[in-house]
Motif scaffolding. Structure first.
Motif, PDB file in Angstrom:
ATOM      1  N   UNK A 145      -1.129  -0.158  -6.224  1.00 16.48           N
ATOM      2  CA  UNK A 145      -0.953   1.284  -6.060  1.00 16.48           C
ATOM      3  C   UNK A 145      -0.984   1.943  -7.436  1.00 16.48           C
ATOM      4  N   UNK A 146      -1.827   2.942  -7.569  1.00 16.70           N
ATOM      5  CA  UNK A 146      -1.890   3.719  -8.797  1.00 16.70           C
ATOM      6  C   UNK A 146      -1.337   5.116  -8.540  1.00 16.70           C
ATOM      7  N   UNK A 147      -1.370   5.939  -9.587  1.00 15.79           N
ATOM      8  CA  UNK A 147      -0.873   7.310  -9.484  1.00 15.79           C
ATOM      9  C   UNK A 147      -1.870   8.253 -10.134  1.00 15.79           C
ATOM     10  N   UNK A 148      -2.116   9.388  -9.508  1.00 14.10           N
ATOM     11  CA  UNK A 148      -2.942  10.403 -10.149  1.00 14.10           C
ATOM     12  C   UNK A 148      -2.151  11.007 -11.304  1.00 14.10           C
ATOM     13  N   UNK A 175       0.549   8.996  -5.131  1.00 16.08           N
ATOM     14  CA  UNK A 175       0.145   7.589  -5.177  1.00 16.08           C
ATOM     15  C   UNK A 175      -1.195   7.398  -4.486  1.00 16.08           C
ATOM     16  N   UNK A 176      -1.961   6.410  -4.931  1.00 18.15           N
ATOM     17  CA  UNK A 176      -3.253   6.090  -4.321  1.00 18.15           C
ATOM     18  C   UNK A 176      -3.407   4.577  -4.220  1.00 18.15           C
ATOM     19  N   UNK A 206       0.834  -1.203   0.000  1.00 16.77           N
ATOM     20  CA  UNK A 206       0.000   0.000   0.000  1.00 16.77           C
ATOM     21  C   UNK A 206       0.870   1.256   0.000  1.00 16.77           C
ATOM     22  N   UNK A 207       0.223   2.393  -0.140  1.00 18.37           N
ATOM     23  CA  UNK A 207       0.940   3.671  -0.114  1.00 18.37           C
ATOM     24  C   UNK A 207       1.184   4.159   1.306  1.00 18.37           C
ATOM     25  N   UNK A 208       0.717   3.422   2.304  1.00 17.69           N
ATOM     26  CA  UNK A 208       0.838   3.880   3.683  1.00 17.69           C
ATOM     27  C   UNK A 208       2.276   3.857   4.195  1.00 17.69           C
TER      28      UNK A 208
END
Length: 212
Positions: free
Chosen positions: A108-111, A180-181, A73-75
């Protein structure tokens, strides 16, 4: 289980490391209603609340992240001062206002871009290639724990349209390109794929058992 309807944007006030575990402290009004061992979705990731024995829930959540969570995750990059989307587990018999969200981040994706309108915004996100087959136009996807409808599908990602309420009440209103999301695709699509794999591949594929 969650619904992807964010209850509150909390503030990360402390991040510390305890051996191989990262401990987050998140200030939030709903913290007073969360007991020890209860599940909370933090930016779409299901985490367990920790309330020390002999104490009562207070003004902040204490949450533990193990290496698996940090890796997927992005956490792992979260810092004090960050806002996070929070949702408590949906009660049995409660309304399913969004869609079925497990809190199990798939990737994880990216805006990539955002196109502001007068009151709404159109956002485009990148998507890991292995998840693209689960994303369909007008289907559901959770982005940082927010239940969204897919407005467009691209070879390398997808687009969504955010209403004023989503912009105001979740962290997606302040995300900028490059952020990141966490992404969770529709779990129903994954189960359908798994259950039909043997039939689709045909006799002799060695996977017929998976379809039963």
């Amino acid at each position: 289980m969650f619904t992807g309807i964010v209850e509150e944007v909390g503030e990360v006030v402390d991040v510390r490391t305890d051996d191989d575990v990262v401990v987050l402290t998140v200030r939030a009004a709903l913290a007073a209603e969360v007991g020890h061992g209860e599940s909370v979705a933090v930016n779409g990731c299901c985490l367990t609340a920790v309330v020390p024995e002999g104490t009562e829930p207070g003004p902040a959540l204490t949450l533990e992240l193990v290496p698996e969570t940090l890796k997927r995750t992005s956490l792992g990059a979260i810092a004090a001062g960050s806002g996070v989307n929070l949702e408590r587990a949906v009660p049995a018999g409660g309304r399913l206002d969004g869609h079925i969200v497990q809190g199990h981040v798939d990737g994880i994706g990216t805006l990539v871009s955002r196109d502001p309108g007068e009151r709404s915004d159109a956002l485009r996100f990148s998507l890991p290639a292995e998840l693209s087959r689960y994303v369909v136009e007008k289907g559901s996807i959770a982005v940082d724990g927010v239940s969204l409808t897919v407005a467009a599908v691209y070879p390398d990602g997808f687009g969504v349209a955010l209403i004023p309420t989503t912009l105001a009440d979740t962290t997606l209103g302040t995300r900028t390109p490059g952020d990141p999301v966490n992404l969770e695709v529709d779990v129903i699509a994954k189960y359908v794929e798994r259950m039909t794999a043997g039939y689709l591949q045909g006799p002799g594929s060695g996977t017929e058992g998976a379809a039963r």
